[in-house]
Design a protein around this motif. Structure first.
Motif, PDB file in Angstrom:
ATOM      1  N   ALA A 387       0.837  -1.195   0.000  1.00 52.74           N
ATOM      2  CA  ALA A 387       0.000   0.000   0.000  1.00 52.74           C
ATOM      3  C   ALA A 387       0.878   1.254   0.000  1.00 52.74           C
ATOM      4  N   GLU A 421      -7.758  -0.412   6.517  1.00 50.29           N
ATOM      5  CA  GLU A 421      -7.365   0.530   5.475  1.00 50.29           C
ATOM      6  C   GLU A 421      -6.806  -0.209   4.262  1.00 50.29           C
ATOM      7  N   TRP A 425      -8.334  -0.241   0.516  1.00 48.67           N
ATOM      8  CA  TRP A 425      -7.481   0.130  -0.626  1.00 48.67           C
ATOM      9  C   TRP A 425      -7.507  -0.952  -1.714  1.00 48.67           C
ATOM     10  N   GLN A 426      -7.463  -2.221  -1.313  1.00 50.01           N
ATOM     11  CA  GLN A 426      -7.496  -3.308  -2.281  1.00 50.01           C
ATOM     12  C   GLN A 426      -8.854  -3.386  -2.995  1.00 50.01           C
ATOM     13  N   SER A 428     -10.857  -0.895  -3.553  1.00 50.47           N
ATOM     14  CA  SER A 428     -10.898   0.245  -4.465  1.00 50.47           C
ATOM     15  C   SER A 428     -10.125  -0.060  -5.739  1.00 50.47           C
ATOM     16  N   ARG A 429      -8.954  -0.683  -5.613  1.00 48.62           N
ATOM     17  CA  ARG A 429      -8.169  -1.070  -6.793  1.00 48.62           C
ATOM     18  C   ARG A 429      -8.917  -2.116  -7.616  1.00 48.62           C
ATOM     19  N   SER A 440     -13.561   5.527  -4.123  1.00 51.46           N
ATOM     20  CA  SER A 440     -12.423   5.857  -3.255  1.00 51.46           C
ATOM     21  C   SER A 440     -12.340   4.883  -2.086  1.00 51.46           C
ATOM     22  N   PRO A 441     -11.108   4.624  -1.567  1.00 49.16           N
ATOM     23  CA  PRO A 441     -10.959   3.748  -0.404  1.00 49.16           C
ATOM     24  C   PRO A 441     -11.716   4.246   0.822  1.00 49.16           C
TER      25      PRO A 441
END
Length: 600
Positions: A387, A421, A425-426, A428-429, A440-441
């Motif tokens: 990340a 978090e 993030w993953q 969102s990707r 967005s994350p």
């Protein structure tokens, strides 16, 4: 005398050929069933009914193919009509031959099913295996249902020496076989004595038809001369003309006919499997490329029967190129139609299927994405998913072979120990890779994730509902995959067809074409079965191979100048070159007239 009549009946004489075809069909169905049992978890809801349907359908499909296409419509030969034999005796002898041959086909399928069950018992899912019905519980119903369908099929125009296989008989036969199968499924929920119901119906139908038989068989129906059917039956010409070309009608009836109408939908089914349709009705595991060999088999299977008729078309004013189009195009269009229909079904369901999910495995929620969104690895160690703030974790990987280094890995994995978090993030990707828009994350973390009392990152309400909450999201286009699938489906088939056509040369023994056809069909079906056997024995995983190929195609379409359109052009050119090569081989063949057969 009666034994000789049975021995020369077409239903008995065609047993070796149709026994092999039925066993091949049964092998394909058993491979699919066994693999689904091993690789997928059992469904608790409607489990018994699903298993009864699966087992009965596995045995009924080969028997139905035999009943439709095995040439059992001839009740007697022309020679039999000149002998002092009453029609009732000829009809009974033919019905007995049909029932005997169909029962033998069913017995061969049951024997193969028993062998498969005993051979793979240790690999099958125990819960599903113990809940599924045994062959012994369904066998009485299948036998009596088979006799009932045979008796019903012989009621069609009983005054004729031979049933003309037209659209009316095709519809009648399909309705009879489907209705009998439904009756078997309904009676399977009743005590075993219910097998007497189809037996009693069959006996009643046989007696009723036996009493209604005429004093002598006829070659054509006895109808009024003004009836349009009589004109077709007697070969009369309609003075008003016809809207369709007589040449095209002759080509269609000679090459395909109504048997082709029944055969081509089977080809379309495998075209749908090449589109990955089965994955949308299971656990979304795409194994489409495991069905390419059986697609070659289906396209090749009809050619030996077609080639026997082509010598009758040599005198017609039609070029070999046009004749080759009539031979090839219906099968290829059936595959494309099946693929297109599957894509339409998938598109219809795409708005209701969550492609990004969090699956609970061993008390941890893992992020799962479509396998084609993974990446290829050829190393024993792969880079960590890191990340922007420095948190890093090892991704999961799956090898092409068991313990192999070449395989795929997920750049979106969320292994145990991942923070909330990192998971956001993953996700969102993953949304950015799978769909055409991004989330967005921060929104994902606040809306879809939470930490439970055990400190684990879990989805709110037990699952992700990204697509349900954002109906404007659309899956990124996969049009680049269609030309590649058609490439691996059509090019090998056309090249194998060239091998078969090489036997039709001047001076080549007639038997060589037969042996080449047998070797090609056995070889393609063996490749198909071997693929599923390897998966059953856990040498490899089919969905990993499919994902590996789809990832390669995705990268090729990205690297090629022009992207997806250029992929279509390149694959189309390769298919066209293969077609032209096969057409050239077809133009050079010699079509010797078929040897004279005894009067049927």
């Amino acid at each position: 005398m009666r034994f000789a009549t049975l021995h020369h009946d077409p239903a008995i004489r065609s047993l070796p050929r149709w026994g092999a075809i039925s066993l091949a069909t049964m092998g394909v169905l058993l491979g699919l069933r066994a693999y689904r049992e091993i690789s997928h978890s059992p469904e608790v809801q409607y489990a018994h009914l699903r298993n009864v349907l699966g087992l009965a359908l596995t045995l009924w499909i080969p028997v139905s193919i035999h009943a439709l296409l095995a040439g059992i419509t001839a009740r007697c030969s022309r020679l039999d009509m000149t002998l002092p034999l009453p029609p009732r005796r000829l009809w009974v002898d033919h019905l007995a031959a049909v029932m005997i041959s169909s029962s033998i086909i069913l017995a061969l399928c049951v024997a193969l099913l028993s062998f498969q069950t005993s051979g793979f018992r240790g690999f099958l899912n125990d819960d599903l295996f113990l809940r599924r019905p045994t062959v012994a519980s369904l066998l009485p119903l299948l036998i009596t249902g088979l006799w009932l369908s045979s008796a019903l099929l012989q009621t069609y125009r009983p005054s004729l020496r031979k049933i003309h296989f037209d659209r009316h008989y095709a519809l009648f036969a399909a309705t009879t076989l489907t209705g009998t199968f439904v009756l078997i499924i309904v009676l399977s929920e009743l005590p075993s004595i219910s097998a007497a119901i189809p037996f009693g119906l069959a006996a009643w139908i046989v007696v009723r038809t036996y009493r209604s038989l005429p004093a002598a068989f006829r070659h054509v129906p006895l109808v009024a001369a003004t009836d349009p059917e009589s004109s077709r039956a007697t070969g009369a010409v309609d003075s008003t003309g016809s809207r369709s070309s007589p040449l095209l009608r002759t080509l269609w009836s000679t090459i395909w006919g109504w048997k082709g109408v029944l055969f081509l939908p089977f080809v379309a089914v495998f075209g749908a499997l090449l589109a990955g349709l089965s994955s949308w009705f299971g656990d979304h595991t795409d194994e489409r490329f495991a069905n390419t060999a059986i697609c070659w088999y289906m396209l090749l299977a009809i050619f030996p029967a077609i080639m026997k008729k082509l010598h009758t078309l040599d005198a017609l004013p039609i070029s070999r190129k046009m004749l080759f189009v009539c031979l090839i195009l219906p099968g290829l269009l059936a595959v494309v139609a099946g693929y297109g229909a599957a894509e339409l079904i998938k598109e219809f369901r795409s708005d209701t299927v969550e492609h990004i999910r969090m699956s609970n495995h061993n008390d941890h929620f893992y992020l799962t994405v479509p396998p084609e969104n993974c990446e290829i690895t050829g190393k024993s160690t792969i880079p960590k998913n890191t990340a922007p703030w420095g948190e890093a974790h090892e991704p999961w990987r799956a090898g092409l072979r068991r313990d192999g280094t070449i395989g795929i890995y997920s750049p979106f994995s969320t292994p145990p120990g991942s923070s909330i978090e990192f998971v956001a993030w993953q996700i969102s990707r993953a949304v950015d890779a799978v769909y055409t828009e991004s989330i967005s994350p921060g929104e994902i973390e606040s809306r879809y994730l939470e930490i439970d009392q055990h400190g684990r990152v879990v989805p709110r309400n037990g699952k992700l509902t990204i697509l349900a909450d954002h109906p404007d999201l659309r899956v990124r286009g996969t049009g680049r995959l269609f030309p590649f699938v058609m490439l691996i489906a059509f090019v090998p088939f056309l090249l194998l067809l060239c091998v078969y056509l090489s036997a039709y040369r001047a001076g080549v023994p007639r038997t060589r074409a037969v042996w080449i056809a047998v070797l090609l069909l056995v070889g393609t079906i063996s490749i198909h079965i071997a693929g599923f056997v390897g998966a059953i024995l856990k040498f490899y995983t089919l969905w990993v191979h499919t994902a590996f190929i789809k990832i390669i195609v995705r990268h090729i379409a990205t690297v090629l100048p022009g992207g997806t359109p250029v992929t279509w052009v390149v694959c189309g050119l390769l298919v066209l070159l293969s077609y032209l090569f096969a057409q050239r081989q077809f133009e050079r063949i010699e079509l010797p007239p078929a040897p004279r057969q005894p009067a049927d």
